[in-house]
Design an enzyme around this catalytic site. Structure first.
Site, PDB file in Angstrom:
ATOM      1  N   LYS A  41       0.824  -1.216   0.000  1.00 51.45           N
ATOM      2  CA  LYS A  41       0.000   0.000   0.000  1.00 51.45           C
ATOM      3  C   LYS A  41       0.860   1.268   0.000  1.00 51.45           C
ATOM      4  O   LYS A  41       0.400   2.318  -0.423  1.00 51.45           O
ATOM      5  CB  LYS A  41      -0.933   0.008   1.214  1.00 51.45           C
ATOM      6  CG  LYS A  41      -0.198   0.182   2.532  1.00 51.45           C
ATOM      7  CD  LYS A  41      -1.115   0.024   3.733  1.00 51.45           C
ATOM      8  CE  LYS A  41      -0.328   0.280   5.007  1.00 51.45           C
ATOM      9  NZ  LYS A  41      -0.985  -0.215   6.210  1.00 51.45           N
ATOM     10  N   ARG A 138      -6.476   0.902  17.491  1.00 61.86           N
ATOM     11  CA  ARG A 138      -7.087   0.957  16.168  1.00 61.86           C
ATOM     12  C   ARG A 138      -7.959  -0.301  16.064  1.00 61.86           C
ATOM     13  O   ARG A 138      -8.815  -0.504  16.921  1.00 61.86           O
ATOM     14  CB  ARG A 138      -6.015   1.087  15.069  1.00 61.86           C
ATOM     15  CG  ARG A 138      -6.586   1.652  13.762  1.00 61.86           C
ATOM     16  CD  ARG A 138      -5.530   1.830  12.673  1.00 61.86           C
ATOM     17  NE  ARG A 138      -5.054   0.551  12.159  1.00 61.86           N
ATOM     18  CZ  ARG A 138      -4.116   0.429  11.223  1.00 61.86           C
ATOM     19  NH1 ARG A 138      -3.547   1.507  10.708  1.00 61.86           N
ATOM     20  NH2 ARG A 138      -3.730  -0.763  10.796  1.00 61.86           N
TER      21      ARG A 138
END
Ligand SMILES: *Cc1c(COP(=O)(O)O)cnc(C)c1O
Length: 367
Positions: A41, A138
């Site tokens: 990514k 997260r």
């Protein structure tokens, strides 16, 4: 509009150095029994670069963005593809269709995945990894009873999903460091799941680049057998861990000078706010030569993150489409039309490789 390639700004990716780094890390991880998912990514999943991961023998290629994985599959990448952002409920069909393994923390999404994989008749079982939040706050199960309940539900009631393992992510939001203590907590969570389902898990995924250091210094608990690594391979270092066996300059940013003039260094007139509405401070260093580059914050984010390669080049500031550098002290005078080179950090690389204005070129001397 179609551009003739290459144009500026330009990023050059040295595929040979990338391959060296991939192999250098993989051989060290192999020696410790750790499988690597290659996370792409950071450079927008560009197929030319992703192909090198496949060439270097990575067991899977991973991204947080489904569209990057889809694009890789369409471009002939054959290794298993891993979605490392927990899927949106609205993308479970595509996740089932284009990926082989995904990370999860929501029972409702897992139930939708089960239906989606079932509907994609003929497809083999989709693997899932349940994420455990160990304090970075997260993604991941916080309540470990919920983790175990969900694992049992996948194991017993979702025949189209394969519970491949558990994993965690550290450092990305809460800046929490990956330590042997955190890894032992992950192993303990995995063992609770194993006790409940009555078998061993294939994968215990101990995090990202920020977990590499434990493998290198021998403190990684033996049951951790998987990492998902992006940044560390691309830069040969990560905060707190410089890997001397890896190349540092895989990416080169090149930008073109569109103006070079001697001007005052302190703005002349009454000061207000800049292009992004911020007040700024300026240092009066007298009249100096400054160059304007045809790239700006739209392309790379924050100009302070650019690292000039040429001694004497100093970043002064930027607006959306311009970058201003001090070039008073360079060895050769900087002229209009010159190209300046920069090293990147993770943030600038993410932005630059996703910008439509930036051309990406690949360098290799290997077949
Ligand atoms: C981005 C990401 C990674 C890779 O992180 P790096 O720091 O680039 O190694 C691994 N796992 C998850 C869940 C991620 O989002």
């Amino acid at each position: 509009m179609e551009y003739k390639e290459p144009h500026y700004p330009q990023i050059e990716v040295d595929l040979d150095k990338l391959e060296d780094n991939l192999r250098a890390l993989k051989s060290r991880m192999d020696a410790s029994g750790i499988q690597l998912a290659g996370v792409v990514k950071g450079f927008n999943g560009l197929p030319w670069a992703a192909r090198i991961y496949e060439k270097a023998g990575y067991s899977s290629i991973a991204s947080s963005r489904l569209e990057q994985l889809h694009h890789l599959r369409m471009n002939g990448i054959a290794v298993p593809l891993m979605l490392i952002r927990i899927p949106m409920l609205s993308e479970v069909e595509e996740t089932a269709r284009w990926t082989d393994i995904s990370l999860h923390s929501e029972p409702a999404v897992l139930r939708a995945m089960e239906q989606a994989v079932k509907a994609a008749a003929g497809k083999r079982r989709h693997k899932v990894i349940l994420m455990v939040d160990l304090g970075d706050l997260r993604e991941g199960f916080w309540d470990q009873d919920e983790l175990v309940q969900t694992a049992l539900e996948v194991e017993r009631e979702m025949p189209h999903l394969e519970l491949a393992g558990v994993g965690t992510n550290l450092g990305c939001y809460g800046t929490v460091q990956a330590t042997p203590e955190k890894m032992n907590q992950l192993v303990a969570a995995a063992e609770r799941v194993e006790a409940a389902i009555g078998r061993k898990l294939d994968i215990i995924s101990g995090g990202a680049s920020s977990s590499i250091h434990m493998v290198l210094d021998g403190t990684m608990p033996p049951r951790i057998n998987h990492l998902r690594v992006g940044e560390g391979i691309l830069f040969g270092r990560i905060w707190g861990c410089d890997m001397d066996f890896m190349h540092k300059h895989i990416f080169t940013l090149r930008a073109e000078v569109i103006e070079s003039k001697v001007k005052p260094s302190y703005p002349v007139g009454e000061l207000s706010v800049d292009a992004f509405g911020r007040t700024r401070t300026y240092v009066d260093r007298g009249r100096r030569r400054r160059a304007l580059l045809a790239m700006g914050r739209v392309d790379y984010g924050e100009c302070e993150d650019l690292i000039p390669r040429e001694p004497g080049v100093k970043i002064l500031g930027a607006s959306s489409d311009h970058t201003i550098v001090d070039v008073q002290n360079t060895a050769h005078p900087v002229r209009v039309g010159d190209i300046l080179e920069f090293d990147l950090c993770y943030a600038t690389m993410v932005y630059l490789t996703s910008s439509r204005s930036v051309s990406v070129t690949f360098k290799t001397e290997r077949g």
